[in-house]
Enzyme design. Structure first.
Site, PDB file in Angstrom:
ATOM      1  N   GLU B 280      72.105  13.678 -42.126  1.00 19.01           N
ATOM      2  CA  GLU B 280      72.985  12.926 -41.281  1.00 19.01           C
ATOM      3  C   GLU B 280      73.735  11.924 -41.947  1.00 19.01           C
ATOM      4  OE1 GLU B 280      71.115  12.541 -37.311  1.00 19.01           O
ATOM      5  OE2 GLU B 280      72.160  10.657 -37.000  1.00 19.01           O
ATOM      6  N   GLU B 283      76.454  13.460 -43.695  1.00 13.87           N
ATOM      7  CA  GLU B 283      77.517  13.799 -42.703  1.00 13.87           C
ATOM      8  C   GLU B 283      78.396  12.495 -42.447  1.00 13.87           C
ATOM      9  OE1 GLU B 283      75.826  14.979 -39.073  1.00 13.87           O
ATOM     10  OE2 GLU B 283      77.639  16.034 -38.444  1.00 13.87           O
ATOM     11  N   CYS B 300      69.281  12.972 -32.148  1.00 13.82           N
ATOM     12  CA  CYS B 300      67.899  12.991 -32.480  1.00 13.82           C
ATOM     13  C   CYS B 300      67.301  13.138 -30.936  1.00 13.82           C
ATOM     14  CB  CYS B 300      66.995  11.910 -32.969  1.00 13.82           C
ATOM     15  SG  CYS B 300      67.709  11.486 -34.718  1.00 13.82           S
ATOM     16  N   SER B 320      76.810  14.069 -34.058  1.00  6.27           N
ATOM     17  CA  SER B 320      76.082  14.749 -35.480  1.00  6.27           C
ATOM     18  C   SER B 320      75.764  16.139 -35.320  1.00  6.27           C
ATOM     19  CB  SER B 320      75.055  13.893 -36.025  1.00  6.27           C
ATOM     20  OG  SER B 320      74.294  14.476 -36.943  1.00  6.27           O
ATOM     21  N   LYS B 360      61.919  17.122 -25.098  1.00  3.90           N
ATOM     22  CA  LYS B 360      61.775  17.969 -26.275  1.00  3.90           C
ATOM     23  C   LYS B 360      61.299  19.371 -26.069  1.00  3.90           C
ATOM     24  CE  LYS B 360      62.648  15.211 -29.835  1.00  3.90           C
ATOM     25  NZ  LYS B 360      63.997  15.805 -30.654  1.00  3.90           N
ATOM     26  N   GLU B 363      64.533  21.168 -25.418  1.00  2.00           N
ATOM     27  CA  GLU B 363      65.116  21.528 -26.397  1.00  2.00           C
ATOM     28  C   GLU B 363      64.660  22.579 -27.312  1.00  2.00           C
ATOM     29  OE1 GLU B 363      65.792  17.992 -29.759  1.00  2.00           O
ATOM     30  OE2 GLU B 363      64.684  19.464 -30.742  1.00  2.00           O
ATOM     31  N   GLU B 368      70.236  27.877 -29.426  1.00  2.00           N
ATOM     32  CA  GLU B 368      70.940  27.677 -30.690  1.00  2.00           C
ATOM     33  C   GLU B 368      69.924  27.242 -31.661  1.00  2.00           C
ATOM     34  OE1 GLU B 368      71.579  25.887 -27.767  1.00  2.00           O
ATOM     35  OE2 GLU B 368      73.668  25.887 -27.568  1.00  2.00           O
ATOM     36  N   CYS B 506      61.817   6.253 -28.478  1.00  2.59           N
ATOM     37  CA  CYS B 506      60.604   7.214 -28.186  1.00  2.59           C
ATOM     38  C   CYS B 506      59.351   6.544 -28.037  1.00  2.59           C
ATOM     39  CB  CYS B 506      60.664   8.100 -29.511  1.00  2.59           C
ATOM     40  SG  CYS B 506      62.381   8.616 -30.027  1.00  2.59           S
TER      41      CYS B 506
END
Lengths: 170, 583
Positions: B280, B283, B300, B320, B360, B363, B368, B506
């Site tokens: 990241e 990037e 994230c 990102s 999560k 996720e 993907e 978190c």
């Protein structure tokens, strides 16, 4: 899933949304005008379609769940399509003691409405009771699409209903 | 000098300052009353009527909605308040599904707790409601309306944290329910599965969907090799389930516990947090140099990613392309472990992650994030679920001998560990980006301006080689939405936007152990992470020797083709079918 009344959606057409946009503009997209907006939308569509409520929420930056909450809180709002003629039978105290229920029963029988149904299948009539229209001197009183019918009896209301039916040529 | 303001609680004179209600004054001075609907991080609502007190001259008042005034004489425990609370409890219990022993919240349910404290043995009112269907349509959250007490905490959390109000009240009087739009399932509306609704829910009406049994069956399967990764925020919270202090770093105990449970190898998501920074950071530097797709958004937080896909797909270019740390480590494990350890194959390897997060779980199921039809992360357990597994396994957690994570993916720097607190990702990124751009060592690693779990939006300006770079840190999607609007209006002055959907990051995630006062606990947990960061020798991601080795041996360099294959992802326009249909 847990809603007592099923909700219905309208086919998305740009005409419907532009009508809603006009209403929203007039009320300046304000959250405090939500009830007035819902009233206008209902006056146009005869009920509050689910996708229109979603649209309102998105446009007004109010969550659709909140719009739905307001719409289900007030009994003036209907989530199901209503008939062309909305028959409101007053069942306030004065009307009740002067026989509003026999009037109500007569209408329900005439329109063959049973099992929790309040709108006829042909979409012509909806029947609802209201609590005191403030016209106790005229008891028992009915209102059909804004027109007031005083001192009703079962025979009188049937004649009125039959007139509407004949007008529609059913 | 104005005189100190005081009031009287149960005859004792106490001072107050700017507390929003007398309930806060009472609690600060050691007096307590039960509450269901009051949550310090949410606006007072006055729904449950449990916090009633008797005030001289004012009668019965709800202490959560009553502001303090000088001279008030408050009684918290009188014949009347006790009677009211008992009646409230009885009324709530009358319509509650009281199958407590098999309820997910058993033991941490506030209704159960107060029913016990108030000695409710008989319920005088008849049950009225019919059984309503349970919504377990999504991978993260289960909604059981039969256990809802209509306190509205979830509705407020959704609205005040995420600006989203996926949940709302519907109908009126005895027919009132809390539900998503038109009684749909959570999976059919714009829920991002952040899980904040279930952290504030006092009962079992909203709970985490458990994957414990599935993980046990993998562990006991002789043909499987089950490896596990632990997210940063887990280590400072799980101890609370075993009577340890919030913020106490228990990573050593967790490592041992996971091995005793039967996991084959124990890795740390902190490692891949370092990896995330390498990718990241690179990037970000590239985007800065090319001046394109700025401001860059961190990726994230899965709730944030889902929100952006659903609400602002036109902004996905800013996000990102880096996978989250969870989703970076899993494919690396599935690629690298079989190369290094002969008994591990792509077929027998199962990756479990322990996350402070309910989103999560969803996720991990993203198409993907899979290779050849196999998901990168096989199962996600929340902190709470791991705590339960440890209890189920009969492990005496607090008295375990600490141990280290397995090499090489158990090594991490301080930059990785602070990912768990709001501002941590940005701080870690700045530490690395600064050194990579300037080629100068950063004199002070502590960028305190970026920290803080209470302030939900802050801008910090950096001077990197004479170039001004503004980093914005936000937590909650409500704040994120404001930043997006700034960008859309062309008013945004920041180049990097860190977003965490949960207030404070978190450490206060939807999968963390339940706390009735998250405002204090999340601060302690965050402090625990910064303490670990300070104690580590290496505090910048690019200094992690195992990361350097991984690039040398396998990934070539940050942003390489191989790195893109394993560590980057793409996003989809998920606007269709959502609330935002008509924009």
């Amino acid at each position: 899933m847990t809603t007592p009344s099923s909700t219905e959606s309208l086919n998305v057409s740009s005409a419907n949304y532009s009508k809603v946009d006009k209403i929203l503009e007039r009320f300046e997209y304000k959250k405090s005008n939500l009830i007035a907006i819902l009233q206008e939308v209902q006056a146009h569509f005869k009920f509050l379609p689910e996708n229109i409520m979603t649209y309102l929420g998105t446009k007004m930056a109010v969550s659709p769940a909140t719009v739905f909450g307001v719409a289900t809180f007030y009994s003036q709002f209907s989530l199901e399509p209503k008939g062309k003629y909305i028959v409101k039978i007053c069942d306030g105290t004065a009307c009740h003691v002067r026989g509003s229920m026999p009037v109500y029963d007569a209408v329900m029988n005439r329109l063959k409405l049973t099992d929790g149904k309040f709108t006829t299948e042909d979409g012509l009539f909806s029947v609802e009771t209201v609590s005191c229209l403030g016209a106790c001197g005229l008891a028992p009183v009915c209102v059909i699409n804004e027109k007031i019918y005083p001192k009703m009896t079962p025979d009188a209301i049937l004649a009125i209903i039959n007139n509407f039916v004949n007008d529609e040529g059913v | 000098m104005s005189e100190n303001k005081t009031l009287f609680i149960n005859g004792k004179e106490v001072e107050f300052t700017d507390e929003i209600n007398i309930l806060e004054v009472m609690r600060k001075n050691g007096f307590n009353v039960p509450t269901f609907c009051y949550r310090p991080d949410l606006k007072p609502f006055g729904a449950c009527r449990m916090c009633v007190v008797e005030i001289e001259g004012r009668g019965i008042q709800t202490s959560c909605t009553m502001p303090p005034e000088s001279g008030l004489r408050i009684q918290t425990n009188t014949e009347r308040t006790r009677r009211i609370r008992k009646t409230v409890l009885e009324l709530l219990l009358a319509n509650h599904d009281r199958e407590c022993t098999s309820c997910e919240k058993s033991g941490s349910c506030e209704l159960q707790k107060y029913a016990e404290e108030y000695g409710i043995r008989e319920i005088r009112y008849a049950k009225k409601k019919e059984f309503l269907p349970i919504d377990d349509s999504n991978p993260s959250i289960v909604r059981d309306p039969n256990k809802c007490i209509l306190c509205g905490a979830c509705v407020r959390a959704c609205e005040e944290f995420q600006g989203h109000a996926v949940l709302g009240f519907a109908n009126r009087g005895s027919k009132t329910v809390v539900q998503p739009l038109a009684g749909k399932c959570l999976s059919e509306v714009d829920c991002v599965y952040c899980g904040q609704c279930q952290t504030v829910c006092p009962t079992g009406a909203l709970t985490i969907k458990s994957d414990i049994e599935k993980v046990w069956s993998q562990i006991t399967n002789k043909n499987k090799k089950v490896v596990v990764q632990i997210a940063p925020a887990v280590r400072v919270a799980i101890g609370e389930m075993f009577n340890l202090e919030p913020g106490e770093n228990t990573i050593g105990l967790i490592n041992t516990a996971l091995r005793e449970i039967g996991f084959d190898l124990v890795f740390d998501t902190n490692f891949s947090a370092d990896l995330t920074i390498m990718e990241e950071g690179t990037e970000f530097i590239e985007r800065l140099q090319k001046d394109e797709n700025l401001p860059m958004f961190t990726s994230c937080c899965p709730a944030w990613v889902r929100y952006l896909e659903g609400a602002h797909p036109d902004m996905l270019g800013h996000l990102s392309t880096c996978k989250s740390p969870q989703s970076m480590l899993s494919p690396v494990l599935k690629e690298v472990l079989p190369l290094r350890l002969p008994e591990y194959t792509k077929e027998n390897l199962v990756v479990v992650s322990i996350m402070p997060c309910t989103a999560k779980k969803s996720e991990a199921g993203r198409s993907e994030l899979s290779m050849n039809g196999i998901q990168d992360t096989d199962y996600v357990l929340t902190t709470k679920e791991l705590g339960r597994m440890i209890k189920e396994a009969g492990i005496n957690f607090a008295h375990l001998a600490p141990s280290k994570g397995d090499s090489p993916f158990g090594e991490y720097t301080g930059a990785g560990t602070i990912f768990g607190a709001s501002g941590g990702v940005a701080e870690a990124a700045v530490r690395t980006a600064y050194e990579l751009i300037t080629q100068q060592p950063l004199s002070d690693c502590d960028i305190k301006e970026l920290r803080g779990v209470h302030n939900r939006c802050r801008d910090v300006e950096f001077d990197i080689n004479g170039k001004k770079v503004v980093v914005r840190v936000v937590s909650t999607l409500k704040e994120a939405e404001k930043s997006i609007m700034e960008i859309k209006k062309g008013e945004a002055k920041f180049q990097l936007l860190e977003v965490m959907a949960c207030p404070g990051g978190c450490v206060n995630g939807g999968g963390q152990p339940k706390s009735c006062d998250s405002s204090l606990i999340k601060e302690k947990r965050a402090r625990g992470l910064y303490k670990e960061d300070e104690s580590l020798l290496l505090r910048k991601s690019h200094e992690n020797p195992e990361i350097q080795k991984l690039y040398e041996e396998f990934l070539e360099k940050p942003g390489s083709h191989k790195a893109h294959e394993l560590l980057h992802t793409n996003y989809k326009n998920r606007l269709k079918g959502s609330y935002k249909d008509f924009e």
